[in-house]
Design a protein around this motif. Structure first.
Motif, PDB file in Angstrom:
ATOM      1  N   SER A 172       0.837  -1.201   0.000  1.00  0.00           N
ATOM      2  CA  SER A 172       0.000   0.000   0.000  1.00  0.00           C
ATOM      3  C   SER A 172       0.872   1.250   0.000  1.00  0.00           C
ATOM      4  O   SER A 172       0.544   2.245  -0.648  1.00  0.00           O
ATOM      5  CB  SER A 172      -0.925   0.000   1.208  1.00  0.00           C
ATOM      6  OG  SER A 172      -0.174  -0.126   2.385  1.00  0.00           O
ATOM      7  N   GLN A 175       2.748   1.586  -3.441  1.00  0.00           N
ATOM      8  CA  GLN A 175       1.789   1.977  -4.479  1.00  0.00           C
ATOM      9  C   GLN A 175       1.384   3.450  -4.327  1.00  0.00           C
ATOM     10  O   GLN A 175       1.282   4.174  -5.307  1.00  0.00           O
ATOM     11  CB  GLN A 175       0.546   1.089  -4.403  1.00  0.00           C
ATOM     12  CG  GLN A 175       0.251   0.422  -5.723  1.00  0.00           C
ATOM     13  CD  GLN A 175      -0.969  -0.474  -5.677  1.00  0.00           C
ATOM     14  OE1 GLN A 175      -1.553  -0.713  -4.633  1.00  0.00           O
ATOM     15  NE2 GLN A 175      -1.350  -0.958  -6.839  1.00  0.00           N
ATOM     16  N   SER A 176       1.177   3.884  -3.064  1.00  0.00           N
ATOM     17  CA  SER A 176       0.819   5.285  -2.837  1.00  0.00           C
ATOM     18  C   SER A 176       1.937   6.205  -3.291  1.00  0.00           C
ATOM     19  O   SER A 176       1.696   7.264  -3.873  1.00  0.00           O
ATOM     20  CB  SER A 176       0.551   5.567  -1.366  1.00  0.00           C
ATOM     21  OG  SER A 176      -0.191   4.546  -0.788  1.00  0.00           O
ATOM     22  N   LEU A 177       3.179   5.780  -3.034  1.00  0.00           N
ATOM     23  CA  LEU A 177       4.307   6.628  -3.427  1.00  0.00           C
ATOM     24  C   LEU A 177       4.527   6.588  -4.941  1.00  0.00           C
ATOM     25  O   LEU A 177       5.352   7.325  -5.464  1.00  0.00           O
ATOM     26  CB  LEU A 177       5.570   6.224  -2.674  1.00  0.00           C
ATOM     27  CG  LEU A 177       5.598   6.668  -1.202  1.00  0.00           C
ATOM     28  CD1 LEU A 177       6.781   6.058  -0.474  1.00  0.00           C
ATOM     29  CD2 LEU A 177       5.646   8.187  -1.082  1.00  0.00           C
ATOM     30  N   GLY A 178       3.790   5.737  -5.628  1.00  0.00           N
ATOM     31  CA  GLY A 178       3.851   5.716  -7.094  1.00  0.00           C
ATOM     32  C   GLY A 178       3.427   7.039  -7.701  1.00  0.00           C
ATOM     33  O   GLY A 178       3.796   7.366  -8.832  1.00  0.00           O
ATOM     34  N   ILE A 179       2.663   7.837  -6.957  1.00  0.00           N
ATOM     35  CA  ILE A 179       2.241   9.140  -7.481  1.00  0.00           C
ATOM     36  C   ILE A 179       3.288  10.206  -7.189  1.00  0.00           C
ATOM     37  O   ILE A 179       3.241  11.309  -7.740  1.00  0.00           O
ATOM     38  CB  ILE A 179       0.874   9.568  -6.887  1.00  0.00           C
ATOM     39  CG1 ILE A 179       0.272  10.798  -7.610  1.00  0.00           C
ATOM     40  CG2 ILE A 179       0.998   9.960  -5.425  1.00  0.00           C
ATOM     41  CD1 ILE A 179      -0.951  10.537  -8.353  1.00  0.00           C
ATOM     42  N   ALA A 180       4.281   9.873  -6.341  1.00  0.00           N
ATOM     43  CA  ALA A 180       5.211  10.893  -5.833  1.00  0.00           C
ATOM     44  C   ALA A 180       5.856  11.716  -6.949  1.00  0.00           C
ATOM     45  O   ALA A 180       5.832  12.946  -6.917  1.00  0.00           O
ATOM     46  CB  ALA A 180       6.285  10.236  -4.969  1.00  0.00           C
TER      47      ALA A 180
END
Lengths: 244, 98
Positions: A172, A175-180
């Protein structure tokens, strides 16, 4: 203390400040790179590369998308020539970016321009392109050195972590840091658009082109062609405009 | 030397050459004004191409999550919030949407 010493300590101080500010400007890149580099390390190790090989790729190639593609192609047994050509195509966009930034940093001596150009990525180029005042400051090269090295080292360290420790990040979070990095690109673009809406128009044109080309071209070519087309149109968009 | 390492070194070479050639070009060539204009707008064009449609692939099977994360980033940056906070804010938004 004589005058010369005062001057020397003054210069040393400035270099240190530039370097420190550069490192701080590299922080958002580090935040974005770390989870991606760990993922790269994990996947590369799974695909059969040794720790030395996967770290070597981060040190010598230093290009996220190409490294993912390269390890994948090695795993499926693609030919050497195929992998090398695909890497060239995917990374050719850096030529255009490097030309843009090197033109900005023209006044730096070649012994500075050369290493800085080698550490140019999508992300370091983007941050450097909105922080251009240092190209005109004394010791400004230290600023870019600090920024580019922060990004570079976090990429290498992240790869090693991923290669040794495996998947240490919960899904999780990674995946969230995939937008970073996308969030970083947006945060770099928005302030310029607020000052000159025409920059936003140019970015918008590139987005439309890249969306259309993404159906027909590889990612690398699509980004190169859209950037070139939108920037050529951009010459007319900024006609008559004054800028620093 | 194992095959993989030779391939990695060749990958490095074809990546480094396009990156470094401009350092030598600007040493020798002075550009006409329109080329300078062109090079000046490249970052904005590149940022556009780097953001879209890539942002939609943050969660490949759910493109709207990337879109919402991107909008959060736009809103936060409009308010001149520090770039690190923009990155963390957008990541937090995606975290709650997954």
């Amino acid at each position: 203390m004589n005058t010369l010493e005062v001057e020397e300590s003054g210069i040393a101080q400035t270099k240190k400040i530039q370097l420190k500010q550069g490192i701080m400007s590299g922080f958002p890149i580090m935040l974005g790179y770390f989870p991606i580099a760990i993922t790269y390390g994990v996947l590369a190790a799974q695909s059969g590369l040794t720790l030395l090989e996967l770290t070597g790729m981060s040190i010598f190639v230093y290009a996220g998308a190409a490294q993912f593609m390269g390890t994948n192609m090695l795993e499926i047994g693609a030919g050497a020539m195929e992998i090398i050509i695909a890497t060239f195509v995917l990374n050719f966009r850096h030529f255009v970016m490097s030309l843009s930034f090197m033109n900005r940093a023209r006044s730096f001596p070649l012994r500075w321009k050369f290493p800085i150009s080698l550490l140019l990525t999508d992300e370091s180029f983007s941050v450097a392109s909105v922080k251009t005042e240092q190209t005109r400051q004394p010791n400004g090269s230290y600023f870019y050195l600090g920024m580019f090295m922060t990004a570079y080292l976090s990429w290498i360290i992240g790869s090693v972590f991923g290669g040794i420790l495996g998947d240490i990040m919960p899904d999780s979070i990674s995946q969230s840091l995939g937008i970073a990095l996308y969030a970083m690109f947006i945060a770099l673009l928005v302030p310029s658009v607020k000052i000159k809406y025409r920059y936003g128009l140019i970015a918008g044109i590139a987005m439309v082109f890249n969306y259309l080309f993404s159906f027909y071209l590889d990612e690398g070519w699509s980004i190169v062609v859209s950037t070139l087309l939108a920037s050529f149109i951009g010459i007319f968009v900024i006609r008559g405009m004054t800028y620093a | 030397m194992p095959r993989a390492f030779i391939i990695i070194l060749c990958m490095a070479l074809v990546t480094m050459i396009p990156r470094m050639i401009p350092a030598f070009i600007v040493e020798r060539v002075r550009f006409p004004e329109w080329v300078n204009h062109w090079l000046h707008v490249i970052p904005y064009a590149a940022l556009g191409a780097l953001i879209f449609p890539g942002v939609l692939s943050v969660v490949p099977e759910k493109p709207w999550i990337g879109l919402v994360g991107g909008i959060v980033a736009i809103i936060l940056s409009i308010f001149r919030i520090h770039i690190v906070a923009v990155v963390l804010g957008a990541s937090l938004a995606v975290f709650f949407l997954i």
